[in-house]
Design a protein around this motif. Sequence first.
Motif, PDB file in Angstrom:
ATOM      1  N   ILE A 101      -4.963   5.934 -12.314  1.00 13.21           N
ATOM      2  CA  ILE A 101      -4.803   4.768 -13.191  1.00 13.21           C
ATOM      3  C   ILE A 101      -6.178   4.391 -13.752  1.00 13.21           C
ATOM      4  CG2 ILE A 101      -5.039   3.126 -11.266  1.00 13.21           C
ATOM      5  CD1 ILE A 101      -2.870   1.400 -12.678  1.00 13.21           C
ATOM      6  N   ASP A 102      -6.218   3.837 -14.956  1.00 10.80           N
ATOM      7  CA  ASP A 102      -7.488   3.423 -15.544  1.00 10.80           C
ATOM      8  C   ASP A 102      -7.987   2.136 -14.897  1.00 10.80           C
ATOM      9  OD1 ASP A 102      -7.316   5.542 -17.211  1.00 10.80           O
ATOM     10  OD2 ASP A 102      -6.800   4.409 -19.016  1.00 10.80           O
ATOM     11  N   ALA A 103      -9.302   1.957 -14.950  1.00  9.97           N
ATOM     12  CA  ALA A 103      -9.899   0.787 -14.297  1.00  9.97           C
ATOM     13  C   ALA A 103      -9.564  -0.509 -15.027  1.00  9.97           C
ATOM     14  CB  ALA A 103     -11.407   0.959 -14.232  1.00  9.97           C
ATOM     15  N   ASP A 104      -9.229  -0.412 -16.312  1.00  7.31           N
ATOM     16  CA  ASP A 104      -9.068  -1.639 -17.100  1.00  7.31           C
ATOM     17  C   ASP A 104      -7.703  -2.306 -16.921  1.00  7.31           C
ATOM     18  OD1 ASP A 104      -7.470   0.139 -18.358  1.00  7.31           O
ATOM     19  OD2 ASP A 104      -8.622   0.240 -20.205  1.00  7.31           O
ATOM     20  N   LEU A 105      -6.851  -1.732 -16.067  1.00  6.14           N
ATOM     21  CA  LEU A 105      -5.528  -2.296 -15.772  1.00  6.14           C
ATOM     22  C   LEU A 105      -4.637  -2.436 -17.006  1.00  6.14           C
ATOM     23  CD1 LEU A 105      -6.415  -5.032 -13.135  1.00  6.14           C
ATOM     24  CD2 LEU A 105      -5.745  -2.676 -12.744  1.00  6.14           C
ATOM     25  N   GLN A 106      -4.850  -1.578 -17.996  1.00  4.85           N
ATOM     26  CA  GLN A 106      -3.957  -1.586 -19.158  1.00  4.85           C
ATOM     27  C   GLN A 106      -2.594  -1.021 -18.783  1.00  4.85           C
ATOM     28  OE1 GLN A 106      -6.621   0.284 -22.307  1.00  4.85           O
ATOM     29  NE2 GLN A 106      -5.501  -1.267 -23.440  1.00  4.85           N
ATOM     30  N   ASP A 107      -2.599  -0.205 -17.733  1.00  3.33           N
ATOM     31  CA  ASP A 107      -1.335   0.332 -17.246  1.00  3.33           C
ATOM     32  C   ASP A 107      -0.817  -0.641 -16.195  1.00  3.33           C
ATOM     33  OD1 ASP A 107      -1.838   2.695 -18.775  1.00  3.33           O
ATOM     34  OD2 ASP A 107      -3.240   3.284 -17.213  1.00  3.33           O
ATOM     35  N   ASP A 203       5.193  -1.648 -20.109  1.00  2.00           N
ATOM     36  CA  ASP A 203       4.538  -2.134 -21.323  1.00  2.00           C
ATOM     37  C   ASP A 203       3.040  -2.011 -21.159  1.00  2.00           C
ATOM     38  OD1 ASP A 203       6.628  -2.996 -23.046  1.00  2.00           O
ATOM     39  OD2 ASP A 203       7.057  -4.588 -21.615  1.00  2.00           O
ATOM     40  N   ARG A 204       2.389  -1.469 -22.150  1.00  2.00           N
ATOM     41  CA  ARG A 204       0.933  -1.337 -22.119  1.00  2.00           C
ATOM     42  C   ARG A 204       0.318  -2.712 -22.343  1.00  2.00           C
ATOM     43  NH1 ARG A 204      -3.332   2.489 -21.400  1.00  2.00           N
ATOM     44  NH2 ARG A 204      -4.733   2.468 -23.162  1.00  2.00           N
ATOM     45  N   LEU A 205      -0.583  -3.105 -21.439  1.00  2.00           N
ATOM     46  CA  LEU A 205      -1.166  -4.442 -21.532  1.00  2.00           C
ATOM     47  C   LEU A 205      -2.514  -4.396 -22.224  1.00  2.00           C
ATOM     48  CD1 LEU A 205      -0.447  -5.154 -17.780  1.00  2.00           C
ATOM     49  CD2 LEU A 205       1.024  -5.776 -19.687  1.00  2.00           C
ATOM     50  N   GLU A 206      -3.109  -5.582 -22.399  1.00  2.00           N
ATOM     51  CA  GLU A 206      -4.465  -5.651 -22.952  1.00  2.00           C
ATOM     52  C   GLU A 206      -5.446  -5.252 -21.858  1.00  2.00           C
ATOM     53  OE1 GLU A 206      -5.335  -6.573 -25.957  1.00  2.00           O
ATOM     54  OE2 GLU A 206      -3.907  -8.006 -26.769  1.00  2.00           O
ATOM     55  N   ARG A 207      -6.607  -4.791 -22.245  1.00  2.00           N
ATOM     56  CA  ARG A 207      -7.689  -4.562 -21.304  1.00  2.00           C
ATOM     57  C   ARG A 207      -8.037  -5.900 -20.642  1.00  2.00           C
ATOM     58  NH1 ARG A 207     -12.321  -1.838 -20.182  1.00  2.00           N
ATOM     59  NH2 ARG A 207     -12.135   0.377 -20.621  1.00  2.00           N
ATOM     60  N   VAL A 208      -8.212  -5.965 -19.318  1.00  2.00           N
ATOM     61  CA  VAL A 208      -8.514  -7.259 -18.711  1.00  2.00           C
ATOM     62  C   VAL A 208      -9.891  -7.772 -19.118  1.00  2.00           C
ATOM     63  CG1 VAL A 208      -6.948  -7.428 -16.760  1.00  2.00           C
ATOM     64  CG2 VAL A 208      -8.982  -6.043 -16.543  1.00  2.00           C
TER      65      VAL A 208
HETATM   66 MG    MG Z   1      -8.035   1.420 -21.529  1.00  2.00          MG
END
Ligand code: MG
Length: 320
Positions: A101-107, A203-208
């Motif tokens: 998973i990406d660090a930015d929690l977009q997933d 749903d893809r979220l915004e970068r935190v």
């Molecule tokens: Mg990202």
Amino acid sequence: MDKLAIVVPCYNEEEVLKIASEALRGVLDDLVKKGKIARDSFILFVNDGSKDRTWELIEEEHKAHPVQVCGVKLAGNVGHQFALTAGLITAKDMSDVTISIDADLQDDVNVIEEMIDKFHAGNDIVYGVRKERKTDTFFKRVTAQGFYKLMDAMGVKSIYNHADFRLMSKRAVEQFSKYQETNLYLRGMMPLIGYQTDMVYYDRLERVAGESKYPLKKMLALAFNGISSFSVKPISMVLGLGLFIVCLSVIAGIYALISYFTGNVEPGWTSLIISIWFLGGLQLLAIGLVGQYIGKIYIEVKHRPRYNIEKVLSSEDETK
Ligand code: MG
Ligand code: UDP
């Protein structure tokens, strides 16, 4: 009970690291409480040669949560695909199942539970697939969709709207690690592994916090890498074009000859026009032909595993 490793590649992610760590630890606690994963499941942060305080933060988190937070520090920046590969291959020896998973929690971390359920239902790979791209900018949406269409047209099998948010069993990562190629395009490689797979939708979220580390330049590089690592179709297209022009040169030759015999041409024009078309086509054809061999060599040097055996039924099973 299966031990889970959540692999998180991080490049200059100091703004989101603590938030990501907290959110993912929450997910781990919850799954442990529900009895779905082992108590010693953990997060593996992979520091991809960050220039900011990312690694210091990973060390701090590890000190505060020695079991749940682990880290790998790469010696320099190698890019997302390699960082992720390093993480997966390191994690496979320490766990039974991995999730990247990406660090930015977009997933959406909330679908991790569903992934684990699908893993327990017998799937070796579970792809996280985006439902829609509401939060992405118009530009990102259009370029991303164009990207999948292009890959499709070039004959690269990949899962539509799936980035690198995915669950892989230990044996799937083991098989993946046998793909020794250096031009990595993970999304294209996973379907080659085989095994039973499934998908979860989110749903893809915004970068935190922080900014995207994937500018257009890197995206184009990824797309080109994906095509050139998986498909020799562009070479076949050159060959096709060569054939087409040679055929066209025959028509052009007939036209030139007719003009010659009907008499309304400059001297020398006929032979010139025939040779230009014919030689041009012939050259393209030859390049395409040479390209076919180079394409074969390219595929050979990858030394990809030729098959992946899932089960063997033999007489030895009976005697056990
Ligand atoms: Mg990202
Ligand atoms: N990343 C990385 N190395 C790089 C670039 C990015 O490990 O050279 C990581 C980054 O920290 C993040 C993930 O790859 O966890 C995806 O990057 P980003 O969110 O910036 O991409 P986007 O979501 O905008 O496509």
